[in-house]
Write a protein that holds these residues in place. Structure first.
Motif, PDB file in Angstrom:
ATOM      1  N   ASN A  84       0.826  -1.209   0.000  1.00 18.80           N
ATOM      2  CA  ASN A  84       0.000   0.000   0.000  1.00 18.80           C
ATOM      3  C   ASN A  84       0.860   1.259   0.000  1.00 18.80           C
ATOM      4  O   ASN A  84       0.497   2.265  -0.601  1.00 18.80           O
ATOM      5  CB  ASN A  84      -0.954   0.013   1.191  1.00 18.80           C
ATOM      6  N   ASP A  85       1.998   1.223   0.686  1.00 21.78           N
ATOM      7  CA  ASP A  85       2.877   2.385   0.735  1.00 21.78           C
ATOM      8  C   ASP A  85       3.666   2.565  -0.563  1.00 21.78           C
ATOM      9  O   ASP A  85       3.926   3.686  -0.982  1.00 21.78           O
ATOM     10  CB  ASP A  85       3.861   2.263   1.904  1.00 21.78           C
ATOM     11  N   VAL A  86       4.036   1.456  -1.191  1.00 22.33           N
ATOM     12  CA  VAL A  86       4.914   1.519  -2.352  1.00 22.33           C
ATOM     13  C   VAL A  86       4.138   1.748  -3.646  1.00 22.33           C
ATOM     14  O   VAL A  86       4.658   2.371  -4.574  1.00 22.33           O
ATOM     15  CB  VAL A  86       5.757   0.222  -2.436  1.00 22.33           C
ATOM     16  N   THR A  87       2.901   1.288  -3.713  1.00 17.12           N
ATOM     17  CA  THR A  87       2.128   1.379  -4.956  1.00 17.12           C
ATOM     18  C   THR A  87       2.010   2.819  -5.471  1.00 17.12           C
ATOM     19  O   THR A  87       2.242   3.053  -6.660  1.00 17.12           O
ATOM     20  CB  THR A  87       0.741   0.737  -4.759  1.00 17.12           C
ATOM     21  N   PRO A  88       1.680   3.820  -4.644  1.00 12.05           N
ATOM     22  CA  PRO A  88       1.621   5.194  -5.182  1.00 12.05           C
ATOM     23  C   PRO A  88       2.967   5.675  -5.706  1.00 12.05           C
ATOM     24  O   PRO A  88       3.028   6.384  -6.710  1.00 12.05           O
ATOM     25  CB  PRO A  88       1.175   6.032  -3.985  1.00 12.05           C
ATOM     26  N   VAL A  89       4.031   5.294  -5.052  1.00 10.25           N
ATOM     27  CA  VAL A  89       5.358   5.708  -5.505  1.00 10.25           C
ATOM     28  C   VAL A  89       5.656   5.105  -6.876  1.00 10.25           C
ATOM     29  O   VAL A  89       6.186   5.773  -7.772  1.00 10.25           O
ATOM     30  CB  VAL A  89       6.433   5.290  -4.470  1.00 10.25           C
ATOM     31  N   ILE A  90       5.289   3.849  -7.046  1.00 10.02           N
ATOM     32  CA  ILE A  90       5.507   3.195  -8.336  1.00 10.02           C
ATOM     33  C   ILE A  90       4.663   3.854  -9.420  1.00 10.02           C
ATOM     34  O   ILE A  90       5.138   4.083 -10.534  1.00 10.02           O
ATOM     35  CB  ILE A  90       5.203   1.686  -8.224  1.00 10.02           C
ATOM     36  N   LYS A  94       5.932   5.660 -12.836  1.00 14.14           N
ATOM     37  CA  LYS A  94       5.439   5.333 -14.179  1.00 14.14           C
ATOM     38  C   LYS A  94       5.027   6.599 -14.918  1.00 14.14           C
ATOM     39  O   LYS A  94       5.336   6.775 -16.098  1.00 14.14           O
ATOM     40  CB  LYS A  94       4.251   4.372 -14.090  1.00 14.14           C
ATOM     41  N   ILE A  95       4.339   7.490 -14.228  1.00 14.23           N
ATOM     42  CA  ILE A  95       3.903   8.747 -14.841  1.00 14.23           C
ATOM     43  C   ILE A  95       5.120   9.574 -15.245  1.00 14.23           C
ATOM     44  O   ILE A  95       5.174  10.138 -16.345  1.00 14.23           O
ATOM     45  CB  ILE A  95       2.980   9.526 -13.878  1.00 14.23           C
ATOM     46  N   ASP A  96       6.125   9.638 -14.368  1.00 17.35           N
ATOM     47  CA  ASP A  96       7.336  10.383 -14.691  1.00 17.35           C
ATOM     48  C   ASP A  96       8.034   9.791 -15.912  1.00 17.35           C
ATOM     49  O   ASP A  96       8.524  10.524 -16.776  1.00 17.35           O
ATOM     50  CB  ASP A  96       8.296  10.392 -13.498  1.00 17.35           C
ATOM     51  N   ILE A  97       8.079   8.471 -16.014  1.00 14.58           N
ATOM     52  CA  ILE A  97       8.712   7.819 -17.168  1.00 14.58           C
ATOM     53  C   ILE A  97       7.923   8.133 -18.436  1.00 14.58           C
ATOM     54  O   ILE A  97       8.513   8.415 -19.483  1.00 14.58           O
ATOM     55  CB  ILE A  97       8.828   6.303 -16.932  1.00 14.58           C
ATOM     56  N   GLU A  98       6.601   8.089 -18.347  1.00 21.30           N
ATOM     57  CA  GLU A  98       5.785   8.434 -19.512  1.00 21.30           C
ATOM     58  C   GLU A  98       6.013   9.876 -19.929  1.00 21.30           C
ATOM     59  O   GLU A  98       6.067  10.180 -21.119  1.00 21.30           O
ATOM     60  CB  GLU A  98       4.309   8.182 -19.209  1.00 21.30           C
ATOM     61  N   ASN A  99       6.160  10.787 -18.957  1.00 17.49           N
ATOM     62  CA  ASN A  99       6.427  12.182 -19.266  1.00 17.49           C
ATOM     63  C   ASN A  99       7.769  12.348 -19.961  1.00 17.49           C
ATOM     64  O   ASN A  99       7.901  13.143 -20.891  1.00 17.49           O
ATOM     65  CB  ASN A  99       6.376  13.041 -18.008  1.00 17.49           C
TER      66      ASN A  99
END
Length: 113
Positions: A84-90, A94-99
Protein backbone atom coordinates in the motif's frame (compact mmCIF):
# COMPACT_ATOMS: atom_id res chain seq x y z
CA UNK A 1 19.97 -42.84 -3.34
CA UNK A 2 21.88 -39.52 -3.18
CA UNK A 3 21.25 -38.99 -6.90
CA UNK A 4 23.73 -41.71 -7.86
CA UNK A 5 22.73 -44.06 -10.65
CA UNK A 6 23.57 -47.75 -10.95
CA UNK A 7 26.48 -47.24 -13.33
CA UNK A 8 28.01 -44.57 -11.14
CA UNK A 9 27.68 -46.80 -8.07
CA UNK A 10 29.43 -49.66 -9.87
CA UNK A 11 32.26 -47.31 -10.90
CA UNK A 12 32.65 -46.07 -7.32
CA UNK A 13 32.73 -49.63 -6.00
CA UNK A 14 35.33 -50.57 -8.62
CA UNK A 15 37.54 -47.62 -7.66
CA UNK A 16 37.23 -48.48 -3.96
CA UNK A 17 38.09 -52.11 -4.73
CA UNK A 18 41.16 -51.03 -6.70
CA UNK A 19 42.35 -48.59 -4.03
CA UNK A 20 41.84 -50.63 -0.87
CA UNK A 21 41.72 -54.23 -2.02
CA UNK A 22 39.08 -56.85 -1.30
CA UNK A 23 40.36 -57.69 2.18
CA UNK A 24 39.89 -54.17 3.61
CA UNK A 25 36.44 -53.41 2.17
CA UNK A 26 34.51 -55.24 4.97
CA UNK A 27 36.44 -53.26 7.59
CA UNK A 28 35.72 -50.01 5.81
CA UNK A 29 32.01 -50.87 5.50
CA UNK A 30 31.83 -51.80 9.19
CA UNK A 31 33.52 -48.55 10.20
CA UNK A 32 31.18 -46.53 8.00
CA UNK A 33 28.16 -48.33 9.47
CA UNK A 34 29.29 -47.53 13.00
CA UNK A 35 29.88 -43.91 12.07
CA UNK A 36 26.39 -43.65 10.53
CA UNK A 37 24.86 -45.18 13.68
CA UNK A 38 26.74 -42.72 15.91
CA UNK A 39 25.64 -39.83 13.74
CA UNK A 40 22.02 -40.98 13.92
CA UNK A 41 22.22 -41.34 17.71
CA UNK A 42 23.79 -37.89 18.03
CA UNK A 43 21.04 -36.25 15.97
CA UNK A 44 18.37 -38.04 18.00
CA UNK A 45 20.02 -36.82 21.20
CA UNK A 46 20.09 -33.25 19.91
CA UNK A 47 16.42 -33.45 18.91
CA UNK A 48 15.43 -34.77 22.32
CA UNK A 49 17.45 -32.05 24.11
CA UNK A 50 15.79 -29.35 22.02
CA UNK A 51 12.38 -30.83 22.75
CA UNK A 52 13.12 -31.04 26.49
CA UNK A 53 14.31 -27.43 26.51
CA UNK A 54 11.19 -26.28 24.69
CA UNK A 55 8.94 -28.17 27.11
CA UNK A 56 10.84 -26.74 30.08
CA UNK A 57 10.13 -23.23 28.77
CA UNK A 58 6.45 -23.99 28.35
CA UNK A 59 6.51 -24.58 24.62
CA UNK A 60 4.85 -27.56 23.04
CA UNK A 61 4.11 -28.33 19.41
CA UNK A 62 0.68 -26.63 19.57
CA UNK A 63 2.05 -23.40 21.03
CA UNK A 64 4.86 -23.37 18.48
CA UNK A 65 2.28 -23.82 15.71
CA UNK A 66 0.25 -20.94 17.17
CA UNK A 67 3.34 -18.73 17.36
CA UNK A 68 4.34 -19.47 13.78
CA UNK A 69 0.75 -18.81 12.65
CA UNK A 70 0.82 -15.42 14.39
CA UNK A 71 4.17 -14.62 12.81
CA UNK A 72 2.82 -15.51 9.36
CA UNK A 73 -0.20 -13.24 9.93
CA UNK A 74 2.04 -10.35 10.97
CA UNK A 75 4.24 -10.89 7.92
CA UNK A 76 1.15 -10.83 5.67
CA UNK A 77 -0.04 -7.59 7.28
CA UNK A 78 3.39 -6.01 6.89
CA UNK A 79 3.48 -7.11 3.25
CA UNK A 80 0.08 -5.54 2.59
CA UNK A 81 1.12 -2.31 4.31
CA UNK A 82 4.34 -2.21 2.32
CA UNK A 83 2.46 -2.74 -0.93
CA UNK A 84 0.00 0.00 0.00
CA UNK A 85 2.88 2.39 0.73
CA UNK A 86 4.91 1.52 -2.35
CA UNK A 87 2.13 1.38 -4.96
CA UNK A 88 1.62 5.19 -5.18
CA UNK A 89 5.36 5.71 -5.50
CA UNK A 90 5.51 3.20 -8.34
CA UNK A 91 2.55 4.83 -10.07
CA UNK A 92 4.23 8.25 -9.81
CA UNK A 93 7.42 6.77 -11.24
CA UNK A 94 5.44 5.33 -14.18
CA UNK A 95 3.90 8.75 -14.84
CA UNK A 96 7.34 10.38 -14.69
CA UNK A 97 8.71 7.82 -17.17
CA UNK A 98 5.79 8.43 -19.51
CA UNK A 99 6.43 12.18 -19.27
CA UNK A 100 10.08 11.66 -20.16
CA UNK A 101 9.06 9.55 -23.16
CA UNK A 102 6.70 12.27 -24.40
CA UNK A 103 9.44 14.87 -24.00
CA UNK A 104 11.79 12.66 -26.03
CA UNK A 105 9.18 12.37 -28.79
CA UNK A 106 8.90 16.17 -28.99
CA UNK A 107 12.57 16.62 -29.72
CA UNK A 108 16.09 15.97 -28.50
CA UNK A 109 16.87 16.55 -24.88
CA UNK A 110 19.82 18.83 -24.48
CA UNK A 111 22.27 18.35 -21.68
CA UNK A 112 22.66 21.20 -19.33
CA UNK A 113 26.21 22.15 -18.52
Amino acid sequence: MFGIGGGELILILFVVLMLFGSDKIPDIARTMGKAMAQLKNATNDIKSEIQKGAEANGLDSKSITDITGNINQEISKAKENLLNDVTPVIENAKIDIENVETIENEGPIKRQS
